[in-house]
Design a protein around this motif. Structure first.
Motif, PDB file in Angstrom:
ATOM      1  N   PRO A   1       0.909  -1.264   0.000  1.00 24.69           N
ATOM      2  CA  PRO A   1       0.154   0.364   0.044  1.00 24.69           C
ATOM      3  C   PRO A   1       0.792   1.332   0.116  1.00 24.69           C
ATOM      4  CG  PRO A   1      -0.152  -1.152   2.116  1.00 24.69           C
ATOM      5  CD  PRO A   1       0.516  -1.917   1.271  1.00 24.69           C
ATOM      6  N   ALA A   2       2.077   1.201   0.624  1.00 20.30           N
ATOM      7  CA  ALA A   2       2.807   2.584   1.073  1.00 20.30           C
ATOM      8  C   ALA A   2       3.485   3.016  -0.471  1.00 20.30           C
ATOM      9  CB  ALA A   2       3.703   2.450   1.871  1.00 20.30           C
ATOM     10  N   PRO A   3       4.117   2.392  -1.432  1.00 19.78           N
ATOM     11  CA  PRO A   3       4.600   3.280  -2.288  1.00 19.78           C
ATOM     12  C   PRO A   3       3.841   3.602  -3.284  1.00 19.78           C
ATOM     13  CG  PRO A   3       5.016   0.611  -2.602  1.00 19.78           C
ATOM     14  CD  PRO A   3       4.430   0.756  -1.193  1.00 19.78           C
ATOM     15  N   GLY A   4       4.283   4.900  -3.848  1.00 23.86           N
ATOM     16  CA  GLY A   4       3.475   5.715  -4.481  1.00 23.86           C
ATOM     17  C   GLY A   4       3.427   5.409  -6.264  1.00 23.86           C
TER      18      GLY A   4
ATOM     19  N   ASP B   1       8.012  16.994  -4.522  1.00 20.95           N
ATOM     20  CA  ASP B   1       6.718  17.165  -4.114  1.00 20.95           C
ATOM     21  C   ASP B   1       6.282  16.596  -2.697  1.00 20.95           C
ATOM     22  OD1 ASP B   1       6.330  18.725  -6.556  1.00 20.95           O
ATOM     23  OD2 ASP B   1       5.458  17.171  -7.411  1.00 20.95           O
ATOM     24  N   GLY B   2       7.172  15.793  -2.108  1.00 22.89           N
ATOM     25  CA  GLY B   2       7.024  14.973  -0.869  1.00 22.89           C
ATOM     26  C   GLY B   2       5.920  14.135  -0.850  1.00 22.89           C
ATOM     27  N   LYS B   3       5.883  13.541  -2.129  1.00 23.55           N
ATOM     28  CA  LYS B   3       4.890  12.362  -2.264  1.00 23.55           C
ATOM     29  C   LYS B   3       5.080  11.192  -1.654  1.00 23.55           C
ATOM     30  CE  LYS B   3       2.264  14.052  -6.441  1.00 23.55           C
ATOM     31  NZ  LYS B   3       2.011  13.787  -7.986  1.00 23.55           N
ATOM     32  N   GLY B   4       6.295  10.664  -1.674  1.00 19.52           N
ATOM     33  CA  GLY B   4       6.767   9.205  -0.857  1.00 19.52           C
ATOM     34  C   GLY B   4       7.677   8.474  -1.932  1.00 19.52           C
ATOM     35  N   PHE B   5       7.574   7.049  -1.855  1.00 19.28           N
ATOM     36  CA  PHE B   5       8.346   6.313  -2.513  1.00 19.28           C
ATOM     37  C   PHE B   5       8.149   6.075  -3.959  1.00 19.28           C
ATOM     38  CE2 PHE B   5       9.668   2.036  -4.035  1.00 19.28           C
ATOM     39  CZ  PHE B   5      11.035   2.019  -3.227  1.00 19.28           C
ATOM     40  N   SER B   6       9.253   6.417  -4.851  1.00 19.35           N
ATOM     41  CA  SER B   6       9.084   6.182  -6.195  1.00 19.35           C
ATOM     42  C   SER B   6      10.126   5.149  -6.622  1.00 19.35           C
ATOM     43  CB  SER B   6       9.175   7.449  -7.022  1.00 19.35           C
ATOM     44  OG  SER B   6       8.093   8.300  -6.641  1.00 19.35           O
ATOM     45  N   LEU B   7       9.828   4.249  -7.356  1.00 19.55           N
ATOM     46  CA  LEU B   7      10.781   3.275  -8.166  1.00 19.55           C
ATOM     47  C   LEU B   7      10.276   3.287  -9.654  1.00 19.55           C
ATOM     48  CD1 LEU B   7      12.156   0.024  -7.007  1.00 19.55           C
ATOM     49  CD2 LEU B   7      10.987   0.009  -9.048  1.00 19.55           C
ATOM     50  N   VAL B   8      11.473   3.372 -10.490  1.00 21.68           N
ATOM     51  CA  VAL B   8      11.396   3.177 -11.884  1.00 21.68           C
ATOM     52  C   VAL B   8      12.495   1.956 -12.238  1.00 21.68           C
ATOM     53  CG1 VAL B   8      11.758   3.978 -14.141  1.00 21.68           C
ATOM     54  CG2 VAL B   8      10.957   5.479 -12.205  1.00 21.68           C
ATOM     55  N   GLU B   9      11.846   0.812 -12.683  1.00 19.97           N
ATOM     56  CA  GLU B   9      12.576  -0.322 -13.192  1.00 19.97           C
ATOM     57  C   GLU B   9      12.853   0.053 -14.547  1.00 19.97           C
ATOM     58  OE1 GLU B   9      10.790  -4.192 -12.262  1.00 19.97           O
ATOM     59  OE2 GLU B   9      12.049  -5.140 -13.886  1.00 19.97           O
TER      60      GLU B   9
ATOM     61  N   GLY C   1       5.180  -0.415 -18.265  1.00 23.62           N
ATOM     62  CA  GLY C   1       4.069   0.097 -17.758  1.00 23.62           C
ATOM     63  C   GLY C   1       4.169   0.759 -16.447  1.00 23.62           C
ATOM     64  N   THR C   2       2.990   1.578 -15.978  1.00 17.01           N
ATOM     65  CA  THR C   2       2.868   2.045 -14.696  1.00 17.01           C
ATOM     66  C   THR C   2       2.036   1.099 -13.778  1.00 17.01           C
ATOM     67  OG1 THR C   2       3.106   4.243 -15.664  1.00 17.01           O
ATOM     68  CG2 THR C   2       2.387   4.162 -13.331  1.00 17.01           C
ATOM     69  N   PHE C   3       2.738   0.553 -12.875  1.00 22.21           N
ATOM     70  CA  PHE C   3       2.051  -0.331 -12.022  1.00 22.21           C
ATOM     71  C   PHE C   3       1.132   0.187 -10.886  1.00 22.21           C
ATOM     72  CE2 PHE C   3       5.368  -2.356 -14.207  1.00 22.21           C
ATOM     73  CZ  PHE C   3       4.460  -3.567 -14.530  1.00 22.21           C
ATOM     74  N   LYS C   4       1.767   1.488 -10.531  1.00 22.01           N
ATOM     75  CA  LYS C   4       1.159   2.256  -9.355  1.00 22.01           C
ATOM     76  C   LYS C   4       1.507   3.694  -9.489  1.00 22.01           C
ATOM     77  CE  LYS C   4       0.261   0.917  -4.550  1.00 22.01           C
ATOM     78  NZ  LYS C   4       0.652   1.851  -3.520  1.00 22.01           N
ATOM     79  N   ASP C   5       0.507   4.759  -9.042  1.00 20.99           N
ATOM     80  CA  ASP C   5       0.818   5.869  -9.268  1.00 20.99           C
ATOM     81  C   ASP C   5       0.091   6.804  -8.253  1.00 20.99           C
ATOM     82  OD1 ASP C   5       1.991   8.453 -10.145  1.00 20.99           O
ATOM     83  OD2 ASP C   5       0.941   8.052 -12.036  1.00 20.99           O
ATOM     84  N   PHE C   6       0.517   7.742  -7.670  1.00 20.43           N
ATOM     85  CA  PHE C   6       0.074   8.517  -6.837  1.00 20.43           C
ATOM     86  C   PHE C   6      -1.188   9.088  -7.193  1.00 20.43           C
ATOM     87  CE2 PHE C   6       4.569   9.057  -6.046  1.00 20.43           C
ATOM     88  CZ  PHE C   6       4.633   8.633  -4.473  1.00 20.43           C
ATOM     89  N   ASP C   7      -1.361   9.525  -8.324  1.00 25.01           N
ATOM     90  CA  ASP C   7      -2.728  10.169  -8.599  1.00 25.01           C
ATOM     91  C   ASP C   7      -3.992   9.261  -8.735  1.00 25.01           C
ATOM     92  OD1 ASP C   7      -0.872  12.359  -9.170  1.00 25.01           O
ATOM     93  OD2 ASP C   7      -0.540  11.665 -11.089  1.00 25.01           O
TER      94      ASP C   7
END
Lengths: 71, 353, 248
Positions: free
Chosen positions: C171-174, C203-211, C242-248
């Motif tokens: 749930p946590a990573p954005g 922007d202080g949004k949290g964890f981001s990972l790009v594979e 693809g994008t597996f999870k996004d903040f928006d």
């Protein structure tokens, strides 16, 4: 067609050929020269560059700079 | 803050906060859990942060990153946890990052037990991790010394850009004693911007790069020479030791930490009987207080090393005294400490030889 | 008519330095995308990189920013320490698949699970490069490596790990995305994803990972162009972009 040209920093080039493969107008080739690392750097050998920068986008050694002439 | 009765682990934690430590990275292990618990409750009060890591492997690397900023950071653990941290400690020493690590030692080897021990002496003073590096190792013998040495450890870590370990055995961690804790004079000192990460702007765009990797031999040897030169300076200036009734002693007990407390009682009792017994107590286990051992009087007939392990400090005593005196050992393992009577009996036996 | 430079060597790329990477190695492309993102966001003086262990251990020789080294796999823990003390700085790790998905699996999962406000650039080239082409946790079934000379066998070695999909279950990573540098059209998207991963942190949004799916021509035993073709034909079907999870 837009007009462009590339400047290749020969000392960084490792002649991997990725730029040659992606160039849509096929104006790049691996030259006969040898750089200080022993690689044969890429050269633009003919006119026809359109300044699309795909070569620079794919270069792993940041060896290519791209110029475009604006009409 | 006046004199208050505190548990050792909590005194260490409060002393660290009063020394200006605002960031603590911890992982639970007995018998030191009160340190992370205290930090998680009290660091937010001073604008600090407690992070619970997923392992000791992670907590020591969080300390590496935190310390790399130049600010005061800390972790604590106990023996098996310190083993897991050894890789990180080697990197921290190799990258010259200040860090404070508290080891509330328990009995080993392996999972061992949760009762006190001093069997991490060799691990702390001779390495633990790979490569030529040294930790500064401080061994408190009272809870006031737990406080004072914890605060000193932050100063030494910053001064030498080196990891410092407070090696407190489980008795030090779990007993209660009256202590006074004052804010360190240096608690509000700013981070060193000449090397601290995150100050590239302050350095006018000059970056700082903290690392232990040197792939070619010349710079790696130069790096090692520089480290050894630093360790040499630490050996010259930071030896700390207490001597107790050594002037006329025929028998000298060498002990540190809790074993030194017990030995002090034995010395007092034996002195009351008229026996000439004294004690030498290393406070810095590294750098070893060689100067104090070298200065011991010639009248000593024998040195008894007393520890809560199977005899880990004997070699250091022999080297520090150039083998001028016979050296023997008395110790307990498994979570036991030698009793006052056991040490007295061993002293009487040696004096009768 | 006037001529303008439309593509320049990044400012944050260490001046006058040539990388140690093999010809055609995707690391260089990914490094450049990181540099371009740092330049465009104007964060060169405020970014702290964490170097991992593997071919990219010497990334600090190529990107002119503050740098900390990390032991093998521990970069997310080191980054957590840095970001905890300096929340005002931009902290990122750059890790290969051996580093992140094998020895460092614990650290990356927990940094993601804390929602740590850091950026992770994860290079997946399905092999251990620096040590000479051994099997990685991401090596494909049937793919040959020096420690699975007959090809990876799931009965012995298990299956290649899809890190992005796995982390996206938390749930946590954005922001978690998989990109590729196999062709300019993918690389342009990869750049956008990496830049976004940095912007998220700003922007202080949290964890981001790009594979980043990348190549290892030397250890794959292929010419550079051929290796990028293999990446598209063989890696990308197992590791979908693809994008597996996004903040928006």
């Amino acid at each position: 067609m837009p007009k462009g040209r590339v400047e290749i920093h020969e000392k960084y080039c490792k002649s991997c050929g990725l730029c040659v493969a992606v160039c849509p107008t096929k104006v790049l080739r691996i030259s006969e020269k040898t750089n200080t690392k022993g690689y044969r750097p890429v050269e633009q050998f003919k006119e026809g560059c359109i300044g699309c920068a795909l070569c620079a986008v794919t270069c792993p050694d940041a060896a290519i700079e791209v110029f475009k002439t604006e009409e | 803050m006046g004199r208050v009765l505190m548990k050792g682990t909590e005194a260490i934690a409060e002393a660290a906060i009063q020394a200006g430590c605002k960031f603590f990275f911890g992982y639970p292990i007995t018998p030191q859990n009160e340190i992370p618990e205290y930090m998680s409750a009290h660091l937010p009060e001073v604008g600090g942060t407690y992070v619970q890591a997923e392992s000791e492997v992670a907590s020591i690397n969080m300390v590496m990153g935190g310390g790399a900023t130049g600010y005061r950071v800390m972790t604590s653990s106990s023996s098996p946890g310190i083993s897991l941290m050894s890789e990180g400690i080697s990197y921290i020493a190799g990258s010259e990052i200040p860090a404070v690590i508290v080891n509330v030692m328990r009995a080993g080897p392996g999972l061992g037990g949760i009762l006190p021990g001093q069997a991490d002496y060799l691990q702390s003073t001779k390495g633990g991790g790979n490569g030529d590096y040294n930790l500064i190792v401080l061994a408190p013998s009272t809870l006031q010394e737990c406080v004072d040495l914890t605060q000193l450890s932050f100063e030494l870590a910053q001064k030498y850009r080196n990891p410092v370990m407070v090696a407190a055995d489980g008795f030090m961690g779990q007993m209660m004693e009256a202590v006074e804790i004052h804010p360190s004079a240096t608690r509000d000192d700013p981070a060193d911007t000449t090397w601290g990460l995150g100050f590239m702007g302050e350095r006018g765009g000059k970056r700082s790069h903290l690392h232990s990797l040197f792939l070619t031999p010349e710079p790696l040897e130069a790096h090692n020479r520089r480290l050894q030169e630093k360790y040499g300076r630490i050996k010259e200036t930071e030896q700390r030791c207490e001597t107790y009734h050594v002037e006329d002693a025929e028998l000298l007990i060498a002990a540190y930490g809790t074993t030194a407390r017990i030995s002090r009682s034995a010395v007092n009792n034996l002195r009351a009987e008229g026996l000439k017994v004294g004690m030498i107590r290393p406070i810095t286990l590294w750098p070893y207080p060689t100067d104090a051992f070298q200065a011991l009087p010639d009248g000593i007939r024998h040195i008894l090393v007393a520890e809560m392990n199977a005899g880990q400090m004997i070699d250091d005593v022999k080297v520090a005294t150039n083998c001028r005196y016979p050296v023997s050992f008395y110790g307990r393992t498994g979570g036991f400490a030698p009793s006052v009577k056991e040490i007295e009996d061993e002293c009487r036996r040696l004096l009768a030889l | 008519m006037s001529e303008v430079k439309i593509y320049a060597r990044p400012v944050s790329w260490m001046p006058d330095v040539s990388s140690h990477y093999c010809p055609g190695c995707g690391h260089g492309i990914a490094h450049r995308l990181v540099c371009e993102s740092i330049d465009e966001l104007g964060i060169q003086n405020d970014t702290i990189g964490v170097a991992s262990v593997g071919c990219s251990a010497m990334i600090y020789d190529y990107i002119d920013i503050d740098y900390c080294e990390a032991p093998h796999g521990r970069a997310p823990a080191v980054a957590t320490g840095l970001k905890t003390v300096r929340p005002d700085k931009i902290v990122f790790t750059y890790q290969g698949d051996g580093d992140l998905a094998s020895i460092g699996m614990g650290e990356i999962v927990h940094a993601a699970n804390r929602g740590q406000n850091i950026t992770v650039v994860f290079i997946n080239n399905a092999i251990y490069g620096m040590t000479g082409g051994q099997m990685a946790p991401t090596t494909l079934l049937g793919q040959k490596a020096t420690t699975c000379p007959l090809g990876r066998d799931e009965k012995v070695n298990g299956y290649p790990i899809r890190v992005s999909e796995m982390l996206a279950t938390l749930p946590a990573p954005g922001y978690i995305a998989r990109v590729s540098v196999a062709q300019p059209k993918y690389t342009i998207k990869a750049k956008a994803a990496i830049k976004k991963a940095f912007q998220n942190q700003i922007d202080g949004k949290g964890f981001s990972l790009v594979e980043v799916l990348s190549s290892c021509p030397t250890n794959w035993g292929m010419r550079p162009v051929e290796s990028f073709d293999w990446l598209i034909s063989t890696m990308m079907p197992y590791y979908p972009l693809g994008t597996f999870k996004d903040f928006d």
